[in-house]
Design a protein around this motif. Sequence first.
Motif, mmCIF file in Angstrom:
data_model
loop_
_atom_site.group_PDB
_atom_site.id
_atom_site.type_symbol
_atom_site.label_atom_id
_atom_site.label_comp_id
_atom_site.label_asym_id
_atom_site.label_seq_id
_atom_site.Cartn_x
_atom_site.Cartn_y
_atom_site.Cartn_z
ATOM 1 N N ARG A 1 -29.849 -8.583 25.316
ATOM 2 C CA ARG A 1 -29.427 -7.188 25.357
ATOM 3 C C ARG A 1 -28.950 -6.749 26.742
ATOM 4 O O ARG A 1 -27.947 -6.044 26.835
ATOM 5 C CB ARG A 1 -30.578 -6.274 24.923
ATOM 6 C CG ARG A 1 -30.956 -6.457 23.466
ATOM 7 C CD ARG A 1 -32.054 -5.477 23.082
ATOM 8 N NE ARG A 1 -31.561 -4.103 23.052
ATOM 9 C CZ ARG A 1 -32.339 -3.022 23.067
ATOM 10 N NH1 ARG A 1 -33.644 -3.162 23.139
ATOM 11 N NH2 ARG A 1 -31.822 -1.814 23.029
ATOM 12 N N GLU A 2 -29.677 -7.135 27.789
ATOM 13 C CA GLU A 2 -29.379 -6.610 29.126
ATOM 14 C C GLU A 2 -27.976 -7.007 29.591
ATOM 15 O O GLU A 2 -27.193 -6.135 29.980
ATOM 16 C CB GLU A 2 -30.455 -7.031 30.130
ATOM 17 C CG GLU A 2 -31.844 -6.420 29.856
ATOM 18 C CD GLU A 2 -32.598 -7.079 28.696
ATOM 19 O OE1 GLU A 2 -32.090 -8.075 28.129
ATOM 20 O OE2 GLU A 2 -33.694 -6.603 28.351
ATOM 21 N N PRO A 3 -27.626 -8.301 29.575
ATOM 22 C CA PRO A 3 -26.261 -8.648 30.009
ATOM 23 C C PRO A 3 -25.186 -8.070 29.088
ATOM 24 O O PRO A 3 -24.091 -7.746 29.561
ATOM 25 C CB PRO A 3 -26.260 -10.188 29.991
ATOM 26 C CG PRO A 3 -27.452 -10.591 29.208
ATOM 27 C CD PRO A 3 -28.448 -9.496 29.320
ATOM 28 N N LEU B 1 -20.108 -13.021 30.726
ATOM 29 C CA LEU B 1 -19.760 -13.173 29.306
ATOM 30 C C LEU B 1 -18.390 -13.816 29.115
ATOM 31 O O LEU B 1 -18.268 -14.758 28.308
ATOM 32 C CB LEU B 1 -19.877 -11.825 28.587
ATOM 33 C CG LEU B 1 -21.310 -11.539 28.112
ATOM 34 C CD1 LEU B 1 -21.532 -10.067 27.836
ATOM 35 C CD2 LEU B 1 -21.630 -12.362 26.863
ATOM 36 N N PRO B 2 -17.347 -13.386 29.828
ATOM 37 C CA PRO B 2 -16.063 -14.089 29.672
ATOM 38 C C PRO B 2 -16.145 -15.558 30.080
ATOM 39 O O PRO B 2 -15.568 -16.431 29.408
ATOM 40 C CB PRO B 2 -15.122 -13.306 30.609
ATOM 41 C CG PRO B 2 -15.741 -11.966 30.740
ATOM 42 C CD PRO B 2 -17.217 -12.187 30.670
ATOM 43 N N GLU B 3 -16.874 -15.846 31.138
ATOM 44 C CA GLU B 3 -17.040 -17.243 31.545
ATOM 45 C C GLU B 3 -17.766 -18.049 30.459
ATOM 46 O O GLU B 3 -17.434 -19.204 30.187
ATOM 47 C CB GLU B 3 -17.832 -17.332 32.854
ATOM 48 C CG GLU B 3 -17.046 -16.912 34.095
ATOM 49 C CD GLU B 3 -17.935 -16.743 35.328
ATOM 50 O OE1 GLU B 3 -17.371 -16.610 36.427
ATOM 51 O OE2 GLU B 3 -19.193 -16.720 35.185
ATOM 52 N N THR C 1 -18.260 -6.552 24.529
ATOM 53 C CA THR C 1 -18.821 -7.867 24.195
ATOM 54 C C THR C 1 -18.454 -8.258 22.766
ATOM 55 O O THR C 1 -18.036 -9.402 22.508
ATOM 56 C CB THR C 1 -20.357 -7.865 24.358
ATOM 57 O OG1 THR C 1 -20.689 -7.451 25.679
ATOM 58 C CG2 THR C 1 -20.931 -9.253 24.095
ATOM 59 N N ALA C 2 -18.598 -7.308 21.852
ATOM 60 C CA ALA C 2 -18.287 -7.605 20.443
ATOM 61 C C ALA C 2 -16.827 -8.033 20.302
ATOM 62 O O ALA C 2 -16.509 -8.973 19.552
ATOM 63 C CB ALA C 2 -18.578 -6.374 19.579
ATOM 64 N N LYS C 3 -15.958 -7.362 21.041
ATOM 65 C CA LYS C 3 -14.524 -7.685 21.001
ATOM 66 C C LYS C 3 -14.283 -9.103 21.558
ATOM 67 O O LYS C 3 -13.565 -9.917 20.955
ATOM 68 C CB LYS C 3 -13.779 -6.637 21.846
ATOM 69 C CG LYS C 3 -12.258 -6.772 21.886
ATOM 70 C CD LYS C 3 -11.634 -5.459 22.372
ATOM 71 C CE LYS C 3 -10.108 -5.567 22.509
ATOM 72 N NZ LYS C 3 -9.721 -6.294 23.731
ATOM 73 N N LEU C 4 -14.925 -9.377 22.690
ATOM 74 C CA LEU C 4 -14.801 -10.683 23.336
ATOM 75 C C LEU C 4 -15.232 -11.800 22.377
ATOM 76 O O LEU C 4 -14.575 -12.838 22.264
ATOM 77 C CB LEU C 4 -15.710 -10.672 24.565
ATOM 78 C CG LEU C 4 -15.427 -11.564 25.761
ATOM 79 C CD1 LEU C 4 -14.078 -11.253 26.369
ATOM 80 C CD2 LEU C 4 -16.528 -11.347 26.818
ATOM 81 N N GLN D 1 -27.706 -17.443 25.789
ATOM 82 C CA GLN D 1 -27.102 -16.934 27.024
ATOM 83 C C GLN D 1 -27.995 -17.113 28.249
ATOM 84 O O GLN D 1 -27.505 -17.337 29.359
ATOM 85 C CB GLN D 1 -26.803 -15.448 26.789
ATOM 86 C CG GLN D 1 -26.254 -14.692 27.949
ATOM 87 C CD GLN D 1 -25.804 -13.300 27.545
ATOM 88 O OE1 GLN D 1 -26.282 -12.743 26.559
ATOM 89 N NE2 GLN D 1 -24.876 -12.750 28.307
ATOM 90 N N MET D 2 -29.315 -17.015 28.053
ATOM 91 C CA MET D 2 -30.225 -17.124 29.190
ATOM 92 C C MET D 2 -30.204 -18.517 29.823
ATOM 93 O O MET D 2 -30.522 -18.667 31.006
ATOM 94 C CB MET D 2 -31.655 -16.796 28.768
ATOM 95 C CG MET D 2 -31.945 -15.330 28.699
ATOM 96 S SD MET D 2 -31.763 -14.475 30.291
ATOM 97 C CE MET D 2 -33.410 -14.734 30.969
ATOM 98 N N THR D 3 -29.865 -19.522 29.045
ATOM 99 C CA THR D 3 -29.823 -20.892 29.566
ATOM 100 C C THR D 3 -28.804 -21.008 30.699
ATOM 101 O O THR D 3 -29.008 -21.762 31.653
ATOM 102 C CB THR D 3 -29.469 -21.872 28.427
ATOM 103 O OG1 THR D 3 -30.399 -21.682 27.370
ATOM 104 C CG2 THR D 3 -29.497 -23.318 28.894
ATOM 105 N N VAL D 4 -27.719 -20.238 30.566
ATOM 106 C CA VAL D 4 -26.645 -20.280 31.570
ATOM 107 C C VAL D 4 -26.365 -18.863 32.041
ATOM 108 O O VAL D 4 -25.220 -18.396 32.031
ATOM 109 C CB VAL D 4 -25.367 -20.942 30.985
ATOM 110 C CG1 VAL D 4 -25.571 -22.446 30.858
ATOM 111 C CG2 VAL D 4 -25.020 -20.344 29.623
ATOM 112 N N LYS D 5 -27.406 -18.183 32.462
ATOM 113 C CA LYS D 5 -27.241 -16.755 32.755
ATOM 114 C C LYS D 5 -26.370 -16.520 33.985
ATOM 115 O O LYS D 5 -25.932 -15.391 34.229
ATOM 116 C CB LYS D 5 -28.589 -16.050 32.883
ATOM 117 C CG LYS D 5 -29.359 -16.339 34.151
ATOM 118 C CD LYS D 5 -30.477 -15.306 34.330
ATOM 119 C CE LYS D 5 -31.140 -15.524 35.685
ATOM 120 N NZ LYS D 5 -32.159 -14.524 35.989
#
Lengths: 276, 276
Positions: B38-40, B19-21, B49-52, B11-15
């Motif tokens: 963890r932070e985002p 999350l939906p994006e 997030t888990a649902k997504l 995730q940090m590579t494209v922070k």
Amino acid sequence: MTDLARFSINQMTVKQLSLPELMDACGRSGVGQVGLWREPVQEYGLTETAKLIREAGLAVTTLCRGGFFTATDPEAHAAALADNRRAIEEAATLGTDTLVLVSGGLPPGTKDLRAARERIADALTELAPYAEAHGVRLAIEPLHPMYAADRCVVSTLAQALDLAERFPAHQVGVTVDTYHLWWDDRAPAQIARAGAAGRIHAFQLADWVTPLPEGVLTGRGQIGDGAIDMREWRDYVEAAGYTGPIEVELFNEELWARDGREVLAETVERFHSAFL
Amino acid sequence: MTDLARFSINQMTVKQLSLPELMDACGRSGVGQVGLWREPVQEYGLTETAKLIREAGLAVTTLCRGGFFTATDPEAHAAALADNRRAIEEAATLGTDTLVLVSGGLPPGTKDLRAARERIADALTELAPYAEAHGVRLAIEPLHPMYAADRCVVSTLAQALDLAERFPAHQVGVTVDTYHLWWDDRAPAQIARAGAAGRIHAFQLADWVTPLPEGVLTGRGQIGDGAIDMREWRDYVEAAGYTGPIEVELFNEELWARDGREVLAETVERFHSAFL
């Protein structure tokens, strides 16, 4: 372990001082030894510098630096060898027995650290006898791994010793610098290995302070300002039998912006309070 | 060795992507795995997030990161343990079996790397069974030695394994990250050691580019842009028997300033051209 008699100020720590100013400041501070760099010496004049040093009664502990042996291009390799022969001659003229070597990084576009390290050995084979003939010992300096790509593919004392041990100890040894080695849990055993073979040809101090500046070249901290337990490293080197000079070599924009005489006095004070 | 099936985008590579994006971009790029931070995740909401993730049909390869175990202050130490228990619970909720650990630097004013490393072992003793109970493996990540003072006193894979091997492999292993290990001539043998014991719990890629930026945190290069021979490291990890995900984790201001979807597509392309 020691007193000011073993202290040496590396010229880069107070690079704002001209060579005559440095001589004068050393005299006033009771400092009897200096480590010199080729560029400012060449600028002032090699013969003139040697004369100045003699007249001031100073000892030159090291000349920094030879090296940059990793080029793959034959012409660049030959040029590096020629330049290192000149560095050896300059060391002899200045009256120091030690030339510090920074080995060089990865040539642009290459990614083979092992091959680059092997080219260093090739260069040393050419240079070590030439150095001996001039009364100069080569001191391979492992630099911190953060310089492996662009400055020095020799990143640990173990690697430096693996290279040095292909040659007699009076020809090739190592430079132990706290800044480059402090993080390495293997370094203490390697210092013992180096000392047992008489291969500690130089010992330099700088402290580790964060955050690192852009380019990570000019962030070496004043002794006592950072993360390194200087007495711990003093004890390792002492236990290894080293009795030579102890050079303080700082690259630090904040120190360079101050009065050089004041920085020299502070460095002497820190040597006493944080190292001795 | 592999194809896109083993690729994971950290995730940090494209922070710059929400999350939906990120879920949407992964779907369009054929990327089926992500490493999360963890932070985002907390910002978006753990349950959300888990649902997504479930709805997008993605796998979560790692959660970054637990750790920061080196405090000497008992209250700070207890707080770190509590926070790491939460991180383990979050990993379980997100459906990943791997929590990456960054161990922590020297507490302010201290200079004892060895003692700091021992406090990590103490913390792991508390946390490893808790992790196992939640179906989560802890993956100690050695960081480059340039972070030893302020971020992570575990600087080599050998040190990480020395810590991990005090625990069963299904509880504690290591993260192999090319950015942190590429300079180390001992790392290949340590990867073999880790693989033989089933302790490679995460494998991450980033390239080494210079000059390093101030603070040295956000200079990780796109795959293929730097000094690291990615295929060499692929071969080490493959020879060690690792068959798990391969995460690309870049911290890079230039990449963050670009369109995140474009960066993801480029990263997939580089994975093919420079790693496979």
